[in-house]
Write an enzyme that holds these catalytic residues in place. Structure first.
Site, PDB file in Angstrom:
ATOM      1  N   TYR A   1       1.837   2.890  15.624  1.00 12.68           N
ATOM      2  CA  TYR A   1       2.539   3.056  14.335  1.00 12.68           C
ATOM      3  C   TYR A   1       4.013   3.458  14.463  1.00 12.68           C
ATOM      4  O   TYR A   1       4.771   3.307  13.499  1.00 12.68           O
ATOM      5  CB  TYR A   1       1.792   4.012  13.413  1.00 12.68           C
ATOM      6  CG  TYR A   1       2.096   5.477  13.570  1.00 12.68           C
ATOM      7  CD1 TYR A   1       1.520   6.216  14.594  1.00 12.68           C
ATOM      8  CD2 TYR A   1       2.964   6.130  12.691  1.00 12.68           C
ATOM      9  CE1 TYR A   1       1.790   7.563  14.742  1.00 12.68           C
ATOM     10  CE2 TYR A   1       3.234   7.481  12.837  1.00 12.68           C
ATOM     11  CZ  TYR A   1       2.646   8.187  13.861  1.00 12.68           C
ATOM     12  OH  TYR A   1       2.912   9.522  14.004  1.00 12.68           O
TER      13      TYR A   1
ATOM     14  N   LYS B   1      -4.567  -1.987  10.430  1.00 10.73           N
ATOM     15  CA  LYS B   1      -4.878  -2.125   9.005  1.00 10.73           C
ATOM     16  C   LYS B   1      -5.163  -3.562   8.595  1.00 10.73           C
ATOM     17  O   LYS B   1      -5.910  -3.797   7.652  1.00 10.73           O
ATOM     18  CB  LYS B   1      -3.677  -1.640   8.172  1.00 10.73           C
ATOM     19  CG  LYS B   1      -3.278  -0.196   8.423  1.00 10.73           C
ATOM     20  CD  LYS B   1      -4.058   0.737   7.561  1.00 10.73           C
ATOM     21  CE  LYS B   1      -3.498   2.140   7.617  1.00 10.73           C
ATOM     22  NZ  LYS B   1      -4.252   3.039   6.732  1.00 10.73           N
TER      23      LYS B   1
ATOM     24  N   GLU C   1     -10.425   4.174   3.766  1.00 10.19           N
ATOM     25  CA  GLU C   1      -9.487   4.952   2.959  1.00 10.19           C
ATOM     26  C   GLU C   1      -9.840   4.705   1.506  1.00 10.19           C
ATOM     27  O   GLU C   1      -9.798   3.560   1.034  1.00 10.19           O
ATOM     28  CB  GLU C   1      -8.029   4.570   3.264  1.00 10.19           C
ATOM     29  CG  GLU C   1      -7.606   5.020   4.657  1.00 10.19           C
ATOM     30  CD  GLU C   1      -6.101   4.980   4.894  1.00 10.19           C
ATOM     31  OE1 GLU C   1      -5.397   4.223   4.187  1.00 10.19           O
ATOM     32  OE2 GLU C   1      -5.622   5.712   5.785  1.00 10.19           O
TER      33      GLU C   1
ATOM     34  N   TYR D   1       1.345   5.598  -0.457  1.00 17.48           N
ATOM     35  CA  TYR D   1       0.893   6.774   0.311  1.00 17.48           C
ATOM     36  C   TYR D   1       1.144   7.956  -0.611  1.00 17.48           C
ATOM     37  O   TYR D   1       1.919   8.830  -0.320  1.00 17.48           O
ATOM     38  CB  TYR D   1       1.752   6.829   1.584  1.00 17.48           C
ATOM     39  CG  TYR D   1       1.362   7.824   2.644  1.00 17.48           C
ATOM     40  CD1 TYR D   1       0.132   7.790   3.265  1.00 17.48           C
ATOM     41  CD2 TYR D   1       2.277   8.800   3.062  1.00 17.48           C
ATOM     42  CE1 TYR D   1      -0.190   8.684   4.269  1.00 17.48           C
ATOM     43  CE2 TYR D   1       1.969   9.701   4.068  1.00 17.48           C
ATOM     44  CZ  TYR D   1       0.726   9.640   4.667  1.00 17.48           C
ATOM     45  OH  TYR D   1       0.415  10.524   5.671  1.00 17.48           O
TER      46      TYR D   1
ATOM     47  N   THR E   1      -4.570   6.601   0.145  1.00 19.26           N
ATOM     48  CA  THR E   1      -5.807   7.393   0.164  1.00 19.26           C
ATOM     49  C   THR E   1      -5.744   8.505  -0.872  1.00 19.26           C
ATOM     50  O   THR E   1      -4.760   9.244  -0.947  1.00 19.26           O
ATOM     51  CB  THR E   1      -6.004   7.999   1.560  1.00 19.26           C
ATOM     52  OG1 THR E   1      -5.882   6.953   2.513  1.00 19.26           O
ATOM     53  CG2 THR E   1      -7.357   8.659   1.688  1.00 19.26           C
TER      54      THR E   1
ATOM     55  N   ASP F   1       0.842  -1.196   0.000  1.00 20.04           N
ATOM     56  CA  ASP F   1       0.000   0.000   0.000  1.00 20.04           C
ATOM     57  C   ASP F   1       0.881   1.251   0.000  1.00 20.04           C
ATOM     58  O   ASP F   1       1.695   1.452   0.902  1.00 20.04           O
ATOM     59  CB  ASP F   1      -0.920   0.007   1.228  1.00 20.04           C
ATOM     60  CG  ASP F   1      -2.029   1.046   1.090  1.00 20.04           C
ATOM     61  OD1 ASP F   1      -2.436   1.332  -0.048  1.00 20.04           O
ATOM     62  OD2 ASP F   1      -2.469   1.572   2.128  1.00 20.04           O
TER      63      ASP F   1
ATOM     64  N   GLU G   1      -9.146   4.287  -2.022  1.00 21.66           N
ATOM     65  CA  GLU G   1      -7.934   3.996  -2.799  1.00 21.66           C
ATOM     66  C   GLU G   1      -8.319   3.265  -4.080  1.00 21.66           C
ATOM     67  O   GLU G   1      -9.438   2.795  -4.233  1.00 21.66           O
ATOM     68  CB  GLU G   1      -6.972   3.109  -1.986  1.00 21.66           C
ATOM     69  CG  GLU G   1      -6.646   3.703  -0.621  1.00 21.66           C
ATOM     70  CD  GLU G   1      -5.399   3.084   0.023  1.00 21.66           C
ATOM     71  OE1 GLU G   1      -4.637   2.388  -0.670  1.00 21.66           O
ATOM     72  OE2 GLU G   1      -5.202   3.337   1.230  1.00 21.66           O
TER      73      GLU G   1
ATOM     74  N   HIS H   1      -3.532  14.110   0.777  1.00 21.27           N
ATOM     75  CA  HIS H   1      -3.743  13.217   1.933  1.00 21.27           C
ATOM     76  C   HIS H   1      -2.547  13.282   2.886  1.00 21.27           C
ATOM     77  O   HIS H   1      -2.724  13.431   4.102  1.00 21.27           O
ATOM     78  CB  HIS H   1      -3.967  11.776   1.458  1.00 21.27           C
ATOM     79  CG  HIS H   1      -4.043  10.785   2.583  1.00 21.27           C
ATOM     80  ND1 HIS H   1      -5.081  10.777   3.497  1.00 21.27           N
ATOM     81  CD2 HIS H   1      -3.202   9.787   2.956  1.00 21.27           C
ATOM     82  CE1 HIS H   1      -4.877   9.808   4.382  1.00 21.27           C
ATOM     83  NE2 HIS H   1      -3.753   9.192   4.083  1.00 21.27           N
TER      84      HIS H   1
HETATM   85 CA    CA Z   1      -3.799   3.278   2.978  1.00 22.02          CA
END
Ligand code: CA
Length: 427
Positions: A256, A265, A211, A140, A361, A138, A213, A145
């Site tokens: 995180y 997630k 999110e 970013y 996102t 994934d 995507e 965002h």
């Molecule tokens: Ca994401």
């Protein structure tokens, strides 16, 4: 590869099948998916209007004999085996399907018996997870965002971290918890640390979020040690889907640092069931943002690699009322798929058939184009009013989140269908 060879994209093509002008699935789309009916086991289908073309039966009847596919490519619970044939042969398959469905061709259109066998109604069919997903990454890659999140959690004057405009930042996610549209998700439990408490608490997340995507699915890539360039990347991309990277913001906030997302997630991510080929999206290429500072040479690209795809998110209440909370567009990405794939493999990391790479996102510049409740409600400070008078800062049990997406021009629209997920209470 020469894009003029994509015969199935000809905007003048009309099908002998009746298709509403606002359908997601005109003859210029022809997305692939896995479906079943009461009398048919899982198999490969192609969406056309309100129907599904059964490729397993189409193959049995000999309509695909000019191509190099075998029975198991289509009588299969996943698209992977078919995808193993690679870009050129999938393009030839889509061209052949287009040829059979176009109004000037009588091969199939005049055979009433075959027509009964090869078509099912989407309303009578069940859609399934289309891909046996190998690795899932994934990214970013939306600047707005990253800016919004950086502004909320760090400092609006230094919202982007120093690496962001040099590296398409990403994390490796969990592929086995990726589920299909229609599958519900259960509110995850986990550790959360409240601001005024010294120690963490445990319980269902209070800040469940979507999110918005898009994901892309790869063909077989290259071996370990080799890399895919931005110019080669198109040849390794099968197609795209809508993708919801479900996130538990309170769990995420506590866990995180320093290694990034984990249990916030991996409880579930949802994907739409029709994979729209990159070929079908070629007519919707558009220019991307100017990248400043200049990127390193291996991330440079020549022609337009962004794609103009309108996206929306709605929340449907248990009483059936629906509220659209976001209208965004895939063209808002700072980093495009070609750059993501080139970066992913530049260290010699291999790419396999059936890998899923998601965008991150997708937030546009306007407030109503932000792609998560975190941003829409600005960390819960600006709740959204729902049709029944209730408010949403994040997603409640019983809410159904619906993503929609389509690329349109004056001739037709190439849609993705809907990505629908109901949120159920913690198990
Ligand atoms: Ca994401």
């Amino acid at each position: 590869m020469v894009k003029e060879s994509i015969k199935a994209n000809n905007p003048t093509l009309k099908s002998w099948i009746e298709i509403s002008p606002d359908s997601d699935f005109p003859i210029q789309n022809l997305p692939f998916g896995i479906y079943s009916t009461l009398s048919k086991s899982k198999r490969v289908g192609v969406a056309i209007g309100t129907k599904i073309l059964d490729l397993a039966v189409l193959f049995d009847l000999g309509y695909l004999d000019s191509l190099s596919f075998c029975e198991y490519c289509f009588s299969n619970q996943f698209l992977n085996r078919m995808m193993g044939h690679g870009k050129i042969e999938i393009r030839a398959l889509r061209d052949r399907i287009s040829e059979l469905l176009v109004s000037s061709n009588n091969d199939l259109s005049k055979n009433e018996e075959h027509i009964k066998l090869v078509f099912d109604n989407q309303s009578d069919s069940n859609m399934h997870l289309p891909i046996q997903i190998g690795d899932y990454t994934d990214f970013y890659s939306s600047e707005q965002h990253a800016f919004n999140v950086g502004s909320m959690f760090r400092d609006p004057d230094n919202a982007l971290l120093p690496n962001w405009k040099h590296i398409p930042v990403a994390y490796h996610g969990r592929s086995s918890s990726i589920i299909a549209s229609g599958d519900p998700i259960y509110r995850p439990k986990g550790q959360q640390k409240l601001n005024d408490e010294e120690n963490p608490i445990f319980g269902p997340t209070k800040l469940l979020d979507f999110e918005l995507e898009m994901g892309f699915i790869t063909f077989d890539g290259k071996s370990l040690g080799e890399h895919i360039t931005t110019e080669e990347a198109d040849n390794y991309i099968f197609g795209m889907c809508l993708f919801n990277d479900w996130s538990a913001r309170d769990i995420q906030k506590w866990e995180y640092v320093p290694l990034g997302p984990f249990l916030a997630k991996n409880f579930a991510s949802s994907m739409s069931c029709w994979i729209v080929t990159l070929d079908a999206l070629e007519p919707f290429r558009t220019v991307g943002p100017t990248q400043d500072p200049k990127v390193l040479p291996y991330l440079e690209y020549k022609s337009d690699k962004h794609i103009d795809i309108n996206l929306s998110v709605s929340i449907k209440l248990p009483n059936g009322e629906e509220k659209t909370v976001c209208n965004s567009n895939y063209k808002h990405m700072y980093w495009n798929m070609n750059q993501q794939l080139a970066h992913h493999s530049i260290n010699g990391c291999n790419i396999n058939c059936g890998d899923l790479l998601a965008s991150g996102t997708i937030s546009g510049p306007e407030k109503d184009s932000f792609g998560s409740m975190l941003e829409i409600s600005w960390r819960g400070t600006k709740p959204v009013c729902m049709p029944d008078g209730s408010e949403r800062k994040f997603i409640n049990d019983g809410d159904t989140v619906i993503f929609r997406g389509a690329a349109s021009n004056k001739n037709y629209k190439v849609g993705f269908g809907e990505l629908i997920s109901e949120v159920l209470p913690t198990k």
